[in-house]
Design an enzyme around this catalytic site. Structure first.
Site, PDB file in Angstrom:
ATOM      1  CG  ASN A 464       0.915  -1.828 -12.392  1.00 16.98           C
ATOM      2  OD1 ASN A 464       0.754  -1.882 -13.611  1.00 16.98           O
ATOM      3  ND2 ASN A 464       1.279  -2.872 -11.676  1.00 16.98           N
ATOM      4  CG  ASP A 465      -1.284   2.628 -16.941  1.00 13.53           C
ATOM      5  OD1 ASP A 465      -2.150   3.492 -16.847  1.00 13.53           O
ATOM      6  OD2 ASP A 465      -0.075   2.887 -17.067  1.00 13.53           O
ATOM      7  CB  ALA A 466      -0.847  -3.846 -16.182  1.00 14.27           C
ATOM      8  CG  ASN A 468      -6.401  -3.281 -14.875  1.00 17.90           C
ATOM      9  OD1 ASN A 468      -5.898  -3.900 -15.803  1.00 17.90           O
ATOM     10  ND2 ASN A 468      -6.126  -2.009 -14.646  1.00 17.90           N
TER      11      ASN A 468
END
Length: 773
Positions: A464-466, A468
């Site tokens: 999940n790149d988002a 963070n």
């Protein structure tokens, strides 16, 4: 093709499912087809015919050929100056009998306007760096007609980085070349990464007039000025067309470059005119002339078209399915394979390409192997890998090593070639090593990346790149830890097969340690948390904002981390997340930005990763259902996210009815809408979900394993798969309409004692009967 036009339908499939006919030129948004060849030339075609054309070099240097998707064909009656497009846009003149047929290997637009029947076919030949347009204009009336046809494109030729003040338009000029019989756009950019930054549009027929300066065609006030002082033409009401004028034979340098070719001719009643055009790029005018010579011979054009059609079908024909569900048959045969195949065109990312390659292994093994090996070459010697090598991004995402281990295991299962482990592959940071050394480096990286709770740290993000977690650099990913467990299990089996028992024992021990750590620290009582952090655990019943994440549950079951009571509770938790058209990535969505979660929480609730209905992640869930023996749920889930689903039809979602999309919105202001289609890993996971999960046909080291997880509603199904050179034709029977269940298998009339089909490798077809229960 069998077709019945129904006025209230937007589209319909051909009987074989290989074509989708769009019956209305104004669907909710542009519905595209993509056409490309192995030279990486690609044309995007909308239902009105416009779209971008581009080329990617071997090093992924882009050349976007046309600006603002400008690819248009206009027609004009020279007596009354009425104007129209075959696909209605961009002039928006109403036409009759409109249809756009998007097929696996071409797109065809047809319509009729005031007794002039027109068609426009676009295909990309197997060889070359161009596309071919075939126009047919027929007078179906009783009087003579004088017509002009204007074929128009813009020239952009951008897509690479260069120093400031070297904008491409400063280095370009257009001119008409008699031998080419068309417009050539020359460029002399000193920093172009390859030579193919020259565009051309040429015709098979004599050109009446032309324009290389789009301002002359569109009009001086019919332009859009950009910040860099260049302008791009707007094509809604071109001056030349609307005022009954002819093209001005203009050539241009610097601004608003394009190509417009005007053909003027007379059609007697019943007479038809055929024109072929070629649009593309080259390294020189001589190369453009050579390419355009091929469209002078109409028979050669048809031969090239047939070759392209045959190739586009041949490369995906090794896998097929027929089920009792026509909707699945139409989308899960050639369309899903075409979509998976397209996802790899121009995509240069380790995580993404390895997932796509895993699905390609089911039907394009050599292509999949090439992709996997290329991804390994972008791994560093310390075991981690770049996120993407085009554009280059080595931000520390934590999950790349997992996908490397997983994909290599799948590759060797497919090929049966253990010697692949000894092949040498370069490292991103220099030198080379065997595939096995690459895999072991990935294992060592993930072990070294463990945090204080024994789970793998998330760094900037995982899958999940988002997600963070900016407040805690030591935060640990539960999803990735589940995935690492799966990788350890898979690699242990491979190491045992190759006689590396000591390493296999080490992997088994690491699996046990990691599984225990997950269950001790990440279990939240009724489901698994998503990430562990000293500030706040993410995806816990005690978390601020979102309480549960889908991926932490699905991968727990796929990796056999959730067992006993945890298994049933995890399944119950996943079922509680169900939405009418898929599963949200997390719920409830975050109401406002949280630095503990990062980018995803800054999105509107219900959009994208912040509680959006994430089809890619729902694809994981399909295989989870099959792992848990839930064939009914697996099929139900697949149908929820399938294009034009019952609860979220294309008229609501806006997405094309023949390809998968990445997400659907749950936000009330954009409810049910799709974000992007075509380029999404959803296609790969849904392909694997059907073929490997529900039908249960998957590669294994000793042969093709058949473990179906059938839905009770299916009494039968049929599947064909080529595996290690042999063709397996399989008939599935479910006479008692059981969900899942053990299967009795016969091959060529002989009953098997196991669920692994013989590894024939004989190039012949073998008949397989699979009876559930």
């Amino acid at each position: 093709m069998v077709k019945q036009k129904i006025t209230d339908k937007l589209y319909e499939f051909s009987q074989d499912g290989n074509s989708c006919t769009i019956l209305e030129p104004r669907p909710p948004r542009y519905w595209y087809n993509y056409l490309w060849n192995e030279n990486r030339y690609c044309a995007q075609i909308s239902q009105i015919g416009h779209g971008r054309s581009y080329y990617l070099s071997e090093k992924a240097d882009m050349c976007m050929i046309n600006q603002n998707d400008a690819r248009y064909v206009y027609l004009r009656d020279e007596e009354d100056h009425s104007c129209w497009n075959i696909g209605e846009g961009p002039l928006n003149t109403k036409v009759e009998d409109y249809q756009c047929i998007h097929s696996i290997g071409c797109s065809l637009l047809e319509s009729k306007y005031r007794e002039i029947k027109s068609s426009w076919r676009i295909f990309v030949p197997c060889e070359g760096f161009h596309e071919v347009w075939s126009l047919k204009i027929k007078n179906t009336g009783k009087t003579k007609r004088i017509l002009s046809v204007f074929s128009a494109v813009s020239f952009y030729l951008e897509g690479f980085q260069y120093p400031r003040y070297y904008e491409m338009y400063r280095c370009m000029k257009t001119g008409f070349d008699q031998e080419l019989n068309g417009i050539y756009c020359d460029s002399s950019h000193p920093f172009a990464p390859h030579g193919k930054y020259h565009g051309f549009l040429a015709s098979s027929e004599p050109v009446f007039a032309y324009d290389g300066d789009l301002a002359r065609f569109c009009g001086s006030i019919n332009t859009l000025t950009q910040p860099d002082a260049s302008a791009c033409a707007l094509f809604q009401r071109p001056d030349v067309l609307m005022k009954g004028l002819d093209c001005t034979n203009s050539e241009a340098a610097l601004f608003i470059l394009g190509g417009v070719l005007q053909h003027k001719f007379t059609l007697e009643p019943g007479e038809e005119k055929e024109i072929h055009l070629i649009f593309g790029i080259s390294e020189s005018l001589a190369e453009s002339r050579k390419a355009s010579a091929g469209i002078q011979d109409f028979q050669a054009v048809e031969q090239s078209f047939e070759e392209a059609q045959e190739y586009n079908y041949r490369k995906i024909q090794s896998l097929s399915v027929h089920t009792p569900d026509e909707k699945i048959n139409h989308r899960m045969n050639n369309w899903v394979k075409k979509q998976v195949d397209f996802c790899i065109v121009g995509k240069k990312g380790v995580r993404d390409n390895l997932q796509i390659a895993a699905a390609l292994l089911d039907y394009r093994q050599e292509k999949a192997k090439d992709e996997i090996m290329e991804c390994l070459s972008h791994q560093f010697r310390d075991g981690h890998a770049v996120l993407t090598w085009y554009p280059y991004d080595d931000t520390r995402y934590s999950d790349q090593p997992f996908w490397i281990i997983w994909a290599v295991c799948r590759l060797i299962k497919e090929t049966g070639d253990i010697s692949l482990l000894n092949e040498k592959v370069f490292w991103q940071d220099g030198g080379q090593a065997t595939v096995l050394e690459h895999v072991r480096a990935a294992v060592d990286r993930l072990i070294a990346d463990k945090g204080k709770n024994g789970l793998v740290r998330i760094y900037f993000a995982d899958w999940n790149d988002a997600l963070n977690i900016t407040t805690d650099p030591e935060a640990e990913s539960v999803m990735l830890s589940h995935q690492f467990c799966l990788a350890l299990k898979e690699l242990r089996i491979l190491m045992e097969k190759t006689g590396r028992t000591d390493y296999a024992g080490f992997l088994e021990k690491e699996y046990g340690i990691l599984k225990d750590s997950i269950n001790e620290h990440a279990w939240d009582g009724k489901w698994y948390m998503r990430a562990l952090s000293t500030v706040e655990n993410i995806g816990s019943k005690n978390s601020q904002g979102s309480k549960i994440y889908l991926n932490a549950q699905t991968w727990a079951i796929l990796a056999d981390v959730a067992d006993g009571e945890r298994l049933s509770l995890t399944l119950e938790a996943v079922d509680g997340m169900e939405h009418d058209f898929g599963f949200p990535l997390n719920m409830p969505p975050y109401p406002e930005y949280s630095p503990n979660v990062g980018r995803m929480s800054g999105m509107l609730p219900g959009l994208f990763e912040n509680g959006g209905i994430y089809c890619h992640a729902t694809g994981f869930k399909i295989l989870m259902d099959c792992k848990a023996g839930r064939g009914n749920k697996a099929l139900e889930t697949l149908k929820k996210i399938m294009p034009d689903s019952e609860k979220n039809p294309s008229v609501q979602s806006g997405a094309e009815p023949y390809v998968f999309t990445n997400c659907y919105s749950a936000n009330p202001g954009y409810y049910g809408k799709s974000y992007q289609s075509w380029t999404t890993g959803t296609s790969a996971w849904c392909l694997m979900g059907l073929y490997e999960g529900i039908l249960g046909v998957k590669a294994d080291y000793d042969g093709l394993r058949v473990e179906p997880c059938f839905p009770a509603a299916w009494e039968s199904a049929e599947m064909t798969r080529i595996f290690r050179g042999a063709r397996y034709h399989m008939m599935f029977k479910n006479p008692k309409q059981l969900e899942g269940g053990a299967a009795t298998i016969t091959v060529d009339g002989e009953r098997l004692l196991s669920q692994v089909l013989p590894d024939f490798r004989d190039g012949r077809q073998h008949e397989v009967q699979v009876e559930i229960g």
